[in-house]
Structure formats: C-alpha cells, structure tokens
Design a protein around this motif. Structure first.
Motif, PDB file in Angstrom:
ATOM      1  N   VAL A  83     191.578  12.732 116.258  1.00 46.50           N
ATOM      2  CA  VAL A  83     192.971  12.322 116.029  1.00 46.50           C
ATOM      3  C   VAL A  83     193.821  13.502 115.540  1.00 46.50           C
ATOM      4  O   VAL A  83     193.314  14.452 114.950  1.00 46.50           O
ATOM      5  N   VAL A  84     195.133  13.372 115.822  1.00 42.87           N
ATOM      6  CA  VAL A  84     196.113  14.338 115.320  1.00 42.87           C
ATOM      7  C   VAL A  84     197.135  13.547 114.507  1.00 42.87           C
ATOM      8  O   VAL A  84     197.650  12.535 114.994  1.00 42.87           O
ATOM      9  N   PRO A  85     197.433  13.979 113.271  1.00 46.40           N
ATOM     10  CA  PRO A  85     198.430  13.248 112.481  1.00 46.40           C
ATOM     11  C   PRO A  85     199.851  13.707 112.783  1.00 46.40           C
ATOM     12  O   PRO A  85     200.078  14.893 113.048  1.00 46.40           O
ATOM     13  N   GLU A 142     187.304  16.228 124.451  1.00 48.40           N
ATOM     14  CA  GLU A 142     187.263  17.546 125.109  1.00 48.40           C
ATOM     15  C   GLU A 142     188.398  18.447 124.627  1.00 48.40           C
ATOM     16  O   GLU A 142     188.337  19.661 124.796  1.00 48.40           O
ATOM     17  N   LEU A 143     189.442  17.844 124.052  1.00 49.56           N
ATOM     18  CA  LEU A 143     190.599  18.655 123.619  1.00 49.56           C
ATOM     19  C   LEU A 143     190.547  19.001 122.130  1.00 49.56           C
ATOM     20  O   LEU A 143     191.472  19.633 121.616  1.00 49.56           O
ATOM     21  N   ALA A 144     189.456  18.564 121.459  1.00 51.88           N
ATOM     22  CA  ALA A 144     189.397  18.713 119.992  1.00 51.88           C
ATOM     23  C   ALA A 144     189.646  20.158 119.556  1.00 51.88           C
ATOM     24  O   ALA A 144     190.384  20.424 118.609  1.00 51.88           O
ATOM     25  N   GLU A 145     189.081  21.098 120.325  1.00 49.63           N
ATOM     26  CA  GLU A 145     189.194  22.518 119.985  1.00 49.63           C
ATOM     27  C   GLU A 145     190.663  22.979 119.906  1.00 49.63           C
ATOM     28  O   GLU A 145     191.034  23.812 119.077  1.00 49.63           O
ATOM     29  N   GLU A 310     202.078  11.884 122.062  1.00 46.93           N
ATOM     30  CA  GLU A 310     201.286  11.368 123.197  1.00 46.93           C
ATOM     31  C   GLU A 310     201.542  12.201 124.449  1.00 46.93           C
ATOM     32  O   GLU A 310     200.622  12.559 125.185  1.00 46.93           O
ATOM     33  N   ALA A 311     202.819  12.548 124.674  1.00 42.29           N
ATOM     34  CA  ALA A 311     203.152  13.407 125.825  1.00 42.29           C
ATOM     35  C   ALA A 311     202.503  14.779 125.641  1.00 42.29           C
ATOM     36  O   ALA A 311     202.024  15.391 126.611  1.00 42.29           O
ATOM     37  N   ALA A 312     202.481  15.254 124.396  1.00 39.98           N
ATOM     38  CA  ALA A 312     201.926  16.591 124.114  1.00 39.98           C
ATOM     39  C   ALA A 312     200.424  16.647 124.418  1.00 39.98           C
ATOM     40  O   ALA A 312     199.917  17.684 124.869  1.00 39.98           O
ATOM     41  N   VAL A 313     199.722  15.543 124.186  1.00 41.44           N
ATOM     42  CA  VAL A 313     198.283  15.511 124.485  1.00 41.44           C
ATOM     43  C   VAL A 313     198.072  15.738 125.992  1.00 41.44           C
ATOM     44  O   VAL A 313     197.218  16.534 126.407  1.00 41.44           O
ATOM     45  N   GLU A 314     198.902  15.078 126.801  1.00 45.99           N
ATOM     46  CA  GLU A 314     198.815  15.250 128.270  1.00 45.99           C
ATOM     47  C   GLU A 314     199.163  16.678 128.671  1.00 45.99           C
ATOM     48  O   GLU A 314     198.503  17.282 129.506  1.00 45.99           O
ATOM     49  N   THR A 315     200.231  17.198 128.070  1.00 49.67           N
ATOM     50  CA  THR A 315     200.678  18.559 128.406  1.00 49.67           C
ATOM     51  C   THR A 315     199.604  19.578 128.034  1.00 49.67           C
ATOM     52  O   THR A 315     199.297  20.488 128.815  1.00 49.67           O
ATOM     53  N   LEU A 316     199.037  19.398 126.843  1.00 51.96           N
ATOM     54  CA  LEU A 316     198.016  20.345 126.371  1.00 51.96           C
ATOM     55  C   LEU A 316     196.836  20.389 127.339  1.00 51.96           C
ATOM     56  O   LEU A 316     196.296  21.453 127.645  1.00 51.96           O
ATOM     57  N   GLU A 356     183.328  22.274 112.194  1.00 49.08           N
ATOM     58  CA  GLU A 356     183.215  22.500 113.632  1.00 49.08           C
ATOM     59  C   GLU A 356     183.071  21.157 114.325  1.00 49.08           C
ATOM     60  O   GLU A 356     182.438  20.246 113.789  1.00 49.08           O
ATOM     61  N   HIS A 357     183.647  21.051 115.516  1.00 49.21           N
ATOM     62  CA  HIS A 357     183.498  19.793 116.250  1.00 49.21           C
ATOM     63  C   HIS A 357     182.206  19.842 117.041  1.00 49.21           C
ATOM     64  O   HIS A 357     181.998  20.776 117.813  1.00 49.21           O
ATOM     65  N   GLU A 358     181.320  18.848 116.812  1.00 44.15           N
ATOM     66  CA  GLU A 358     180.063  18.846 117.572  1.00 44.15           C
ATOM     67  C   GLU A 358     180.398  18.554 119.029  1.00 44.15           C
ATOM     68  O   GLU A 358     181.111  17.581 119.312  1.00 44.15           O
ATOM     69  N   LYS A 359     179.929  19.425 119.934  1.00 43.82           N
ATOM     70  CA  LYS A 359     180.175  19.184 121.364  1.00 43.82           C
ATOM     71  C   LYS A 359     179.096  18.222 121.860  1.00 43.82           C
ATOM     72  O   LYS A 359     177.923  18.539 121.803  1.00 43.82           O
ATOM     73  N   ARG A 360     179.519  17.021 122.239  1.00 45.75           N
ATOM     74  CA  ARG A 360     178.527  16.027 122.660  1.00 45.75           C
ATOM     75  C   ARG A 360     178.486  15.913 124.160  1.00 45.75           C
ATOM     76  O   ARG A 360     179.469  16.197 124.817  1.00 45.75           O
TER      77      ARG A 360
END
Ligand code: NAP
Ligand code: BGC
Ligand code: ZN
Length: 360
Positions: A83-85, A142-145, A310-316, A356-360
């Motif tokens: 999540v992003v706040p 997949e975008l966590a990084e 929400e739009a930014a998530v798509e753009t990113l 670190e985000h665990e890559k699953r």
C-alpha cells in the motif's frame, strides 16, 4: 521502532526511537518498505516550508511512502498487501470537513488539513506507521520496489487533470510541452508526458553543465534540454517554439510569470513550485494582455487525492524500468542518512529503505 526526525533545535535528519503505533478502529498498521525524498523534504528540513505537529518539538519526516500491511486490524486489507498512503489528514481535533467528506482533501484551504511528514503531522519515515484504510491505496506487489514514486507521480496526475480541464471547452490539440526544472518532479513529469502520444516534442529546462545525469535522462527520453542560463524562459518560443503546455517545477517564482510568455496561444501552464516570498518587477500589463488576447491559462496545483494515486499506480507501471533506475540515484539504510538527504548534482531521487520487500 526507529524513525527519522528533525527537531526545532537540530534540523539535521537523525534517527530516534519511537513507540510502534497501534492502529485505531478503521486503521491498518503498515510495515514501511521505502520512503522517497523530494525538494519539499529539503524545504521542510531547512525550515522554509511546513510545521511541527501541535505542541511537538520533533517532526517525523517522509510523505512518499510504500509499505506492507502488517496488521489489517478491522479494515478490508490483508496482511502482506502492498500500500501507499496519501498525504493529507484532518487537523487534530476536527472530525470532518466538507473537503475530506467529498474525498477532495487536496482542495482544502489552509487550516482544514495537515500533511504527514510536512505540515503539522508526523510522516512515514519510520519502521511502521498507521493510517485509516481510506487513505491507503493498494499497489501491485511487482511495483513495491518503485512504490515510493506513486505519490510524486500522483502530484502530476492532478496537475495534468487541472490543466486539461482548463482547456476542455474547445478542441485542444497540444503537441509541445516544456517542463521547468530537472529535479525529481520535473524529470518524472517529462517521463509521464512521454507516455502521452499527443506530445510530439518535449523540452526540459535546467541550469546544469554537461555531463549531468539529469540531462542524460531528458535526452534518453527523447526530450530537448534547455539551459536557462543560455535560453531564459521568455526566449524559449523564439529559440525553440511556443509551448502548448508548460509545467513549472523549479520553485523559482519568476518562472510562474515567464510561463505566460513561453506559452503558445490557447496554451496552459501548471505551476507546482512552492517558493518563499520574493519581490521582483514584472510587466503586468503585458502578461494580462497575453493571457486574455491569446486565451492562455495558468493553474496552480498542490497535493493529490486518492483517484490521482490510483492513476499514478497505472502510470508508474507504464514508465520504463531504465528510467526509474536512472532517476533513483540511491536507496539508503538508516546508517546512511547523509547520503539519503544529499542535495548535490549527482543526486536526483533517493529513498530511505526500512524493510526489504520479499520477492515472492
Ligand atoms: P528539486 O529536486 O529541488 O528540483 C528543482 C529543480 O529546479 C532543480 O533541479 C534545480 O536545479 C531547478 N531549478 C531551480 N531554479 C532554476 C532556474 N532558475 N533555472 C533552471 N533550473 C532551476 O525539487 P522537486 O522535488 O523536483 O520539486 C520541484 C518543486 O515543486 C519544489 O519547489 C517543490 O516544493 C515543489 N513541489 C510541489 C508539489 C505540489 O504539490 N505543488 C509537489 C512536489 C513538489 P539545480 O538542482 O541545478 O539547482
Ligand atoms: C507533496 C504534496 C504536498 C506539497 C505541499 C509536496 O512535496 O508531495 O503532497 O501537498 O508538497 O506541502
Ligand atoms: Zn512531495
């Protein structure tokens, strides 16, 4: 837990111990992955913008965060959700106002909001933070990084929306755009405009000598670098071309007025910079006349709301990976805060990493 703060007496970011927050009803507990640093953080650190929480001597920094839900509490999130706040919250003691009720906190005037990590509320630069669920935006794992870039991208999503709506009463067909400022917001915006097929020609203005990583990024995106020392903004139409869209991200207040001169007839300028007071002369009559006789528009834009995130998530997700890695000149742990907050010509965008985000 560890948190990064500035205090009233010591404006150098440093690590302190803070209790891990407990989520209230409707809130989730988030384990922080990364928190980005931007020009606003430097302004906050310098004491030029923002404020401490009421009655506090310290402010936890950070408004560009990404994290993983650790405890969903009573919310609909699941443990492990990325999540992003969002940044704005109600001021302490207020249980609602019309802007927040409409889901438009970004349009609230002063006194009707606080900004986490900037003005009147602790930020996200800590091992954990809590947030009401409605202020947490889901991001694909997949975008966590790169999730720390959602907030700055959302800033331009809002600015584009405001600019576009100022041109919505006629058939606006922009082809050229000029971004003023080659900092992290300016470069991200050039990359975002590059995704928009209408903009055939992109320009970005800075004041750096080559070789420079920001000039490389502009050119790799297919844009033209404009050096403000050789070509001041009012000369851009003659040296290059009049611009259908200008996006100001320098915080240099003369640029707000010079934007009018850089615009083509029917063009629109979006102003994003947050300058300090500054007095200078402008030919007000000429600017007024150009705005009127050439149907130009200027819009100021601050902050962003959930729909922009929400739009930014798509753009990113659509931004090229090479660009994101070139933009991000460093990701640092708490033992290297001076690098994370460096403000030199080799630093574009940095982030502080907590987990670190665990890559699953
Ligand atoms: P930044 O990293 O400090 O970028 C500003 C850039 O503008 C720098 O690269 C600087 O060049 C360049 N610049 C400044 N004056 C210039 C001039 N006269 N000619 C040419 N280039 C000039 O900051 P940022 O994070 O990208 O943010 C940009 C601005 O937007 C800041 O004022 C920030 O407060 C504001 N902002 C506003 C919002 C909003 O919601 N409205 C959101 C985010 C940021 P040098 O590095 O070479 O000095
Ligand atoms: C933040 C915005 C904030 C603005 C003014 C920006 O850097 O990204 O969320 O509203 O500063 O404080
Ligand atoms: Zn910011």
């Amino acid at each position: 837990m560890q948190a990064v703060v500035v205090s009233r007496e010591d404006r150098t970011p440093r690590v302190v111990e803070r209790p891990r927050p407990t989520p209230a009803p409707g809130e989730a507990l988030v384990r922080t992955l990364r928190v980005g640093v931007d020009g606003t953080d430097h302004e906050v650190i310098a004491g030029a913008h923002g404020d401490f929480p009421p009655g506090a001597d310290e402010l936890v920094l950070g408004h560009e965060a990404v994290g993983v839900v650790e405890d969903p509490n009573d919310t609909d999130f699941e443990r492990g959700d990325v999540v992003v706040p969002t940044v704005r919250r109600l001021p302490p003691g207020q249980d609602g106002n019309e802007y927040f009720e409409r889901g438009e906190p970004d349009m609230a005037p002063g006194g009707e909001y606080v900004e986490r990590g900037i003005a009147g509320a602790d930020g996200f630069m800590a091992e954990y933070f809590t947030s009401p669920a409605e202020h947490l935006v889901p991001v694909p794992k997949e975008l966590a990084e790169w999730g720390f870039l959602v907030e700055p991208v959302s800033i331009s999503e809002k600015a584009f929306e405001l600019a576009e709506s100022a041109r919505s009463s006629f058939d606006w067909t922009p082809e050229s755009a000029l971004v003023l400022g080659n900092g992290s917001l300016g470069l991200l915006t050039v990359a975002m405009l590059d995704l928009d097929d209408r903009f055939e020609r992109l320009y970005c203005l800075g004041r750096r000598d080559r070789p420079d990583p920001t000039i490389d990024a502009i050119e790799e995106l297919g844009g033209t670098y404009v050096d403000s020392r050789e070509t001041p903004v009012p000369e851009v139409p003659e040296v290059h071309e009049p611009m259908d869209f200008v996006y100001e991200a320098t915080g240099y207040s003369k640029h707000a007025f010079e934007t009018v001169e850089a615009l083509a007839p029917n063009g629109v300028g979006a102003l994003l910079g947050v300058p300090e007071d500054r007095t200078f002369e402008v030919d007000g009559g000429r600017l007024h006349r150009e705005l009127v006789l050439e149907n130009k528009a200027l819009v100021g834009s601050v902050n962003s709301r959930r729909s922009h995130f929400e739009a930014a998530v798509e753009t990113l997700a659509a931004l090229p990976e090479w660009f994101l890695s070139n933009l991000t000149t460093g990701v640092y742990g708490l033992d290297d805060l001076s690098a994370a907050f460096a403000d030199d010509d080799t630093t574009i965008k940095t982030a502080v990493e907590f987990h670190e985000h665990e890559k699953r």
